[in-house]
Write an enzyme that holds these catalytic residues in place. Structure first.
Site, PDB file in Angstrom:
ATOM      1  N   ASP A   1       0.835  -1.191   0.000  1.00  0.00           N
ATOM      2  CA  ASP A   1       0.000   0.000   0.000  1.00  0.00           C
ATOM      3  C   ASP A   1       0.880   1.255   0.000  1.00  0.00           C
ATOM      4  O   ASP A   1       0.670   2.178   0.797  1.00  0.00           O
ATOM      5  CB  ASP A   1      -0.958  -0.005   1.208  1.00  0.00           C
TER       6      ASP A   1
ATOM      7  N   HIS B   1      -3.400   0.458  11.687  1.00  0.00           N
ATOM      8  CA  HIS B   1      -3.126  -0.926  11.315  1.00  0.00           C
ATOM      9  C   HIS B   1      -1.624  -1.150  11.216  1.00  0.00           C
ATOM     10  O   HIS B   1      -0.852  -0.206  11.099  1.00  0.00           O
ATOM     11  CB  HIS B   1      -3.783  -1.257   9.973  1.00  0.00           C
TER      12      HIS B   1
ATOM     13  N   GLN C   1      -3.274  -5.420   5.678  1.00  0.00           N
ATOM     14  CA  GLN C   1      -3.204  -4.349   6.694  1.00  0.00           C
ATOM     15  C   GLN C   1      -4.207  -4.679   7.797  1.00  0.00           C
ATOM     16  O   GLN C   1      -5.414  -4.537   7.607  1.00  0.00           O
ATOM     17  CB  GLN C   1      -3.530  -2.993   6.049  1.00  0.00           C
TER      18      GLN C   1
ATOM     19  N   ARG D   1       1.926  12.767  10.891  1.00  0.00           N
ATOM     20  CA  ARG D   1       0.680  12.716  10.124  1.00  0.00           C
ATOM     21  C   ARG D   1      -0.102  11.494  10.593  1.00  0.00           C
ATOM     22  O   ARG D   1       0.356  10.354  10.438  1.00  0.00           O
ATOM     23  CB  ARG D   1       1.010  12.602   8.633  1.00  0.00           C
TER      24      ARG D   1
ATOM     25  N   ASP E   1      -2.257   8.892  10.121  1.00  0.00           N
ATOM     26  CA  ASP E   1      -2.841   8.205   8.974  1.00  0.00           C
ATOM     27  C   ASP E   1      -4.152   7.512   9.362  1.00  0.00           C
ATOM     28  O   ASP E   1      -4.218   6.823  10.380  1.00  0.00           O
ATOM     29  CB  ASP E   1      -1.839   7.152   8.473  1.00  0.00           C
TER      30      ASP E   1
ATOM     31  N   GLU F   1      -5.387  13.255   9.219  1.00  0.00           N
ATOM     32  CA  GLU F   1      -5.717  12.839   7.853  1.00  0.00           C
ATOM     33  C   GLU F   1      -7.108  12.223   7.883  1.00  0.00           C
ATOM     34  O   GLU F   1      -7.277  11.013   7.798  1.00  0.00           O
ATOM     35  CB  GLU F   1      -4.691  11.827   7.311  1.00  0.00           C
TER      36      GLU F   1
ATOM     37  N   HIS G   1      -0.920  11.741  -2.825  1.00  0.00           N
ATOM     38  CA  HIS G   1      -0.637  10.416  -3.376  1.00  0.00           C
ATOM     39  C   HIS G   1      -1.901   9.558  -3.487  1.00  0.00           C
ATOM     40  O   HIS G   1      -1.872   8.484  -4.066  1.00  0.00           O
ATOM     41  CB  HIS G   1       0.388   9.700  -2.495  1.00  0.00           C
ATOM     42  N   ASP G   2      -3.014  10.030  -2.902  1.00  0.00           N
ATOM     43  CA  ASP G   2      -4.252   9.258  -2.932  1.00  0.00           C
ATOM     44  C   ASP G   2      -5.186   9.756  -4.031  1.00  0.00           C
ATOM     45  O   ASP G   2      -4.858  10.652  -4.802  1.00  0.00           O
ATOM     46  CB  ASP G   2      -4.952   9.352  -1.571  1.00  0.00           C
TER      47      ASP G   2
ATOM     48  N   ARG H   1      -4.123   4.418  -7.871  1.00  0.00           N
ATOM     49  CA  ARG H   1      -3.514   5.611  -7.279  1.00  0.00           C
ATOM     50  C   ARG H   1      -2.058   5.772  -7.737  1.00  0.00           C
ATOM     51  O   ARG H   1      -1.498   6.854  -7.666  1.00  0.00           O
ATOM     52  CB  ARG H   1      -3.577   5.546  -5.751  1.00  0.00           C
TER      53      ARG H   1
HETATM   54  C1  GLC Z   1      -4.312   6.827   4.176  1.00  0.00           C
HETATM   55  C2  GLC Z   1      -3.207   6.900   3.156  1.00  0.00           C
HETATM   56  C3  GLC Z   1      -3.471   5.915   2.080  1.00  0.00           C
HETATM   57  C4  GLC Z   1      -3.553   4.552   2.676  1.00  0.00           C
HETATM   58  C5  GLC Z   1      -4.529   4.494   3.839  1.00  0.00           C
HETATM   59  C6  GLC Z   1      -4.307   3.267   4.663  1.00  0.00           C
HETATM   60  O1  GLC Z   1      -5.529   7.212   3.670  1.00  0.00           O
HETATM   61  O2  GLC Z   1      -3.086   8.196   2.666  1.00  0.00           O
HETATM   62  O3  GLC Z   1      -2.517   5.969   1.069  1.00  0.00           O
HETATM   63  O4  GLC Z   1      -3.964   3.640   1.709  1.00  0.00           O
HETATM   64  O5  GLC Z   1      -4.378   5.560   4.722  1.00  0.00           O
HETATM   65  O6  GLC Z   1      -3.118   3.343   5.390  1.00  0.00           O
HETATM   66  C1  GLC Z   2      -9.335   6.610   3.452  1.00  0.00           C
HETATM   67  C2  GLC Z   2     -10.260   7.647   2.916  1.00  0.00           C
HETATM   68  C3  GLC Z   2     -10.541   7.398   1.483  1.00  0.00           C
HETATM   69  C4  GLC Z   2      -9.204   7.366   0.803  1.00  0.00           C
HETATM   70  C5  GLC Z   2      -8.429   6.180   1.326  1.00  0.00           C
HETATM   71  C6  GLC Z   2      -7.103   5.994   0.680  1.00  0.00           C
HETATM   72  O1  GLC Z   2      -8.848   7.075   4.631  1.00  0.00           O
HETATM   73  O2  GLC Z   2     -11.435   7.745   3.668  1.00  0.00           O
HETATM   74  O3  GLC Z   2     -11.377   8.337   0.910  1.00  0.00           O
HETATM   75  O4  GLC Z   2      -9.381   7.317  -0.534  1.00  0.00           O
HETATM   76  O5  GLC Z   2      -8.228   6.323   2.655  1.00  0.00           O
HETATM   77  O6  GLC Z   2      -7.227   5.819  -0.662  1.00  0.00           O
END
Ligand code: GLC
Ligand code: GLC
Length: 649
Positions: free
Chosen positions: A143, A186, A254, A284, A286, A328, A392-393, A517
Site C-alpha cells: 500500500d 493498522h 493491513q 501525520r 494516517d 488525515e 498520493h491518494d 492511485r
Molecule cells: C491513508 C493513506 C493511504 C492509505 C490508507 C491506509 O488514507 O493516505 O494511502 O492507503 O491511509 O493506510
Molecule cells: C481513506 C479515505 C478514502 C481514501 C483512502 C485511501 O482514509 O477515507 O477516501 O481514498 O483512505 O485511498
C-alpha cells in the site's frame, strides 16, 4: 467525583514506584513537571476508554514508564527545539511555511540522495517536507508503504534509521521541518505483533480483531463503508493459517489494531515516541478516523477515536512538545472539523477545499465552494489547515450533501458527473483521470490523476494545442494560488511543481496494477530538478511547460513569504455577483487586509468593484502583477482563470 483529585493521587502513587534514576537530574525535573501539568488530562482520557477494565491502573503505570523512556531517548538538540517551540507554538501559522509531500524513492531514490535535494526544496521555498512512509514493509504490494512491518526500521532500499536521523538534522539546519507518518490504525501482517499472533500467541492475537466465524463480522458489515472494493469486498479477510477472520479496513495485509486493548495503546505510544525522537516536527495521523470500532455504526469518527487521539497528544506534550499532529481525516466536512483542536490535532488536511476546487474547475461555478467554505473554513486560532490540491491518494467528493441540496444540487448525480468529467467520460472535458475503487454495489467511485493531467495538460500536449497548454497551466496556478493565499500551510505534492503527467507504467507492475492511485505517484528525476533550477534548458514543449509551472509557483510562494497577511490572519469568504468568481478577505491584527478574487472560467469575467470596499481604501495593489486597482464605478475585469491578490494601499 473530581478526576483532577483522583489523578493527583494516582500520579503520586505511580511516581513513588517509578524509577527515574536513568534520567539526568534536569530531565527528571522536566519530566515530573510536564507530567504534573498533563497527567490529569491523560488520566481522564485513559480511564474514559479503559477505566472499566480491572487492569487499567497497571497499564497506566506502564505508560508512564514508556513516557519516561521517551524523555530519556530524546536528543539534546530536540529538547532545545521543544523549548523554542513552547515559546513560539504557532510556527505553523506563519506565512513562511510551505510544505511538500514526497516519496523518498521517487525523489531520492534513497534518504542520502534526498539530502542533495535540499537546495531544490529551498529554491522553491519549501520549509516542511512530508516523507511518505519509509518504514520496513512487505515486499511487493505494501500500500505504498502504508502497511508497516517495523516502525523502528527504515525500508532497506531507502536507507537506515541513522540516514533518516541525519536527514532530519540536515533539514532542521536549513530551517525545514520534517513530517513523518504515524500509521497507527493498522500494521502489516508481517509486523512482529502480527507474526506472534499468527504463531498462536494469545497476547498478540488480542492486538488485532480476530473472529472465529462470520457472525460478528456480518453484524459490523451492515454499517461499514468499503474502502478498497476493487481489491476485496467487505472489511474482513479470512486468514488460512489462523482460520480466523481478521479486521482489515484497507488491504487484506493491513490488520486493524485493537484499541480496546490498553496494551495496544501503550505499545503504539512507544512507537510514536520513537518517530517523534527521530526529529520530526509533525506526525501525520494516517487513517485516524478508523481507530475505534462500535457495532451498529460505520466505525469512523467515533467519540472514543477522538479521546484516544487526545490521549496520544498528552503523551506527546509530556515527551516531545515540539511535535504536532496532522489529521488525515478524509471524511464528511463536519467530522473533519472535530479532529482539529490544540489538544487533539493542531494541523489538518483540508479535503473539502481540495475537492471543491476541482469541482469549481469542472463546473466553472463557485457557489458550492463559496457556500461550503463559509460553513466549514473557520477553525480554532491555535490550529491551521494544510491546504492541498493533489496528494498520493485519490480524490473523493467529500462535500456535504445538505449544503449541495440547499443549492438545488443533487449530491448523488453531481458526484456521478464529477467522476465522469475527470475520467474522460464526459464530452468536452479537459481532464485525463482514472477511476478508482469503483464499487459494484452502489456505483460509488473516486478519481486519480496528476495535477497536470487533471488540469488538461496531457491532452493539450498530445494535440499540440498551445491554447490548451496555456489554459492547463492557468488552471494549475489558480488552484495552487488559492492554497497559498486562503490561510494555512500550502502543501505541494511533489511532481506537481514541475507539472508531471500521469504515469501509466504501474499497469505493467504486478504489485501495483490493481491500485490506480499509482498513476499519480510520479518520479521527480534529476533531469526534472536540473531543468527547474535552470541548470539545463528545455528542449521541447513538455519541458518548457514544466519550467513555466515551476517558475510561476515559485513566484507566488515568494510573494506569500513577503507579506505577513498570508500568515496569522482571519479569512472571510465573500459572496460575489458573478457565479464564476470566488473571493475571500484576509485580515490581521495590525489591520492589514488582502482581498483575493479568482475567476474559474476560461472566459473573461467581470464583477462589481463593491467587493473592493472590503479593503476600505481608495486603491489597492495586485501583488501578482504589481498593478494598481482603483476604487471606481466600472466593473472589475478578470481574465480567464485570473486570480488577484489585492493588498490594501
Ligand atoms: C491513508 C493513506 C493511504 C492509505 C490508507 C491506509 O488514507 O493516505 O494511502 O492507503 O491511509 O493506510
Ligand atoms: C481513506 C479515505 C478514502 C481514501 C483512502 C485511501 O482514509 O477515507 O477516501 O481514498 O483512505 O485511498
Amino acid at each position: 467525583m473530581s478526576y483532577a483529585a483522583d489523578s493527583g493521587v494516582c500520579l503520586d502513587r505511580i511516581l513513588a514506584s517509578t524509577d527515574l534514576s536513568g534520567l539526568s537530574k534536569k530531565d527528571a525535573t522536566t519530566f515530573t513537571r510536564r507530567l504534573k501539568a498533563h497527567f490529569p488530562r491523560l488520566f481522564d482520557k485513559y480511564t474514559h476508554v479503559y477505566g472499566h477494565q480491572y487492569d487499567c491502573y497497571f497499564h497506566l503505570q506502564k505508560l508512564v514508564e514508556i513516557l519516561r523512556d521517551g524523555v530519556k531517548n530524546r536528543k539534546p538538540a530536540l529538547k532545545k527545539l521543544d523549548n523554542e517551540r513552547l515559546k513560539n507554538p504557532f510556527w505553523y501559522r506563519d506565512e513562511q511555511q510551505v510544505g511538500m509531500a514526497c516519496y523518498v524513492d521517487l525523489m531520492g531514490p534513497t534518504l542520502n540522495d534526498l539530502q542533495d535535494k535540499i537546495p531544490y526544496f529551498k529554491s522553491l521555498g519549501v520549509t516542511y517536507v512530508h516523507l511518505m512512509p519509509l518504514y520496513d514493509a512487505p515486499k511487493g504490494d505494501s500500500d505504498g508503504g502504508y502497511a508497516v512491518s517495523d516502525y523502528r526500521k527504515v525500508n532497506p532500499t531507502l536507507g537506515t534509521v541513522k540516514d533518516l536521523e541525519k536527514l532530519a538534522s540536515a533539514l532542521q539546519n536549513e530551517g525545514i521541518n520534517l513530517v513523518l507518518d504515524f500509521v497507527f490504525n493498522h500494521t502489516s501482517d508481517e509486523h512482529a505483533w502480527a507474526k506472534a499472533a499468527l504463531a498462536g500467541e494469545k497476547q498478540y492475537q488480542n492486538y488485532y480483531y480476530l473472529f472465529d466465524d462470520r457472525t460478528i463480522p456480518n453484524q459490523y458489515e451492515h454499517t461499514l463503508r468499503e474502502i478498497f472494493p476493487q481489491v476485496r469486498r467487505g472489511s474482513f479477510t479470512f486468514n488460512e493459517q489462523l482460520e480466523k477472520w481478521v479486521w482489515t479496513t484497507f488491504n487484506s495485509f493491513q490488520w486493524d489494531l485493537n484499541y480496546s486493548n490498553p496494551e495496544v495503546f501503550n505499545a503504539i505510544t512507544s512507537e510514536m515516541l520513537f518517530l517523534a525522537n527521530i526529529g520530526s516536527a509533525a506526525l501525520r495521523l494516517d487513517a485516524l478516523a478508523f481507530i475505534w470500532k462500535e457495532l451498529g455504526t460505520n466505525c469512523e469518527n467515533q467519540e472514543k477515536a477522538h479521546v484516544l487521539i487526545q490521549a496520544f497528544n498528552c503523551c506527546l506534550q509530556i515527551v516531545a512538545p515540539a511535535v504536532v499532529f496532522k489529521s488525515e481525516a478524509i471524511v464528511h466536512p463536519d467530522e473533519v472539523l472535530k479532529y482539529i483542536d490544540k489538544d487533539e490535532c493542531q494541523l489538518s488536511y483540508n479535503p473539502l477545499l481540495m475537492a471543491l476546487l476541482w469541482n469549481s474547475l469542472a463546473t466553472r461555478k463557485t457557489r458550492l465552494l463559496t457556500r461550503s467554505m463559509k460553513k466549514s473554513f473557520s477553525i480554532s486560532e491555535n490550529c491551521t489547515w494544510v491546504n492541498y490540491v493533489r496528494c498520493h491518494d485519490d480524490i473523493g467528493w467529500t462535500f456535504d450533501d445538505a449544503v449541495a441540496n440547499e443549492l438545488g444540487i443533487n449530491a448523488f448525480d453531481h458526484r456521478y458527473f464529477l467522476n465522469q468529467f475527470y475520467t474522460g467520460r464526459f464530452e468536452g472535458s479537459f481532464a485525463n483521470g482514472v477511476p478508482f475503487a469503483e464499487n459494484p454495489s452502489n456505483g460509488d467511485c473516486r478519481v486519480c490523476g496528476s495535477l497536470a493531467s487533471l488540469c488538461g495538460l496531457e491532452g493539450a500536449l498530445k494535440a499540440n494545442d498551445l491554447k490548451g497548454i496555456d489554459d492547463a497551466v492557468k488552471r494549475m496556478m489558480l488552484l495552487y494560488g488559492i492554497t497559498f493565499s486562503i490561510g494555512g500551510i500550502p502543501l505541494l505534492y511533489s511532481s506537481d511543481e514541475v507539472g508531471k503527467l500521469n504515469d501509466y507504467s504501474y499497469r505493467f507492475d504486478e504489485s501495483k496494477k490493481h491500485d490506480d492511485r499509482w498513476v499519480n505517484r510520479i518520479a521527480v528525476t534529476d533531469e526534472d530538478t536540473e531543468l527547474a533550477l535552470g541548470n539545463t534548458s528545455p528542449s521541447n514543449a513538455t519541458e518548457a511547460t514544466s519550467l513555466r509551472v515551476f517558475n510561476e509557483l515559485r513566484k507566488m510562494i515568494g510573494i506569500r513569504k513577503q507579506h505577513a497577511i498570508f500568515g496569522q490572519s482571519t479569512t472571510q469568504i465573500l459572496d460575489t455577483d458573478n457565479h464564476h468568481c470566488f473571493a475571500f478577505l484576509r485580515e490581521n491584527s495590525e489591520g492589514h487586509k488582502l482581498l483575493v478574487i479568482c475567476n474559474f472560467s476560461e472566459h473573461s469575467q467581470s464583477t462589481q468593484r463593491i467587493l473592493l470596499a472590503t479593503l476600505k481604501g481608495a486603491s489597492s495593489q495586485d501583488l501578482l502583477t504589481g498593478e494598481t486597482i482603483e476604487m471606481n464605478a466600472s466593473p472589475l475585469l478578470l481574465k480567464p482563470f485570473q486570480q488577484m491578490w489585492l493588498l490594501a494601499n
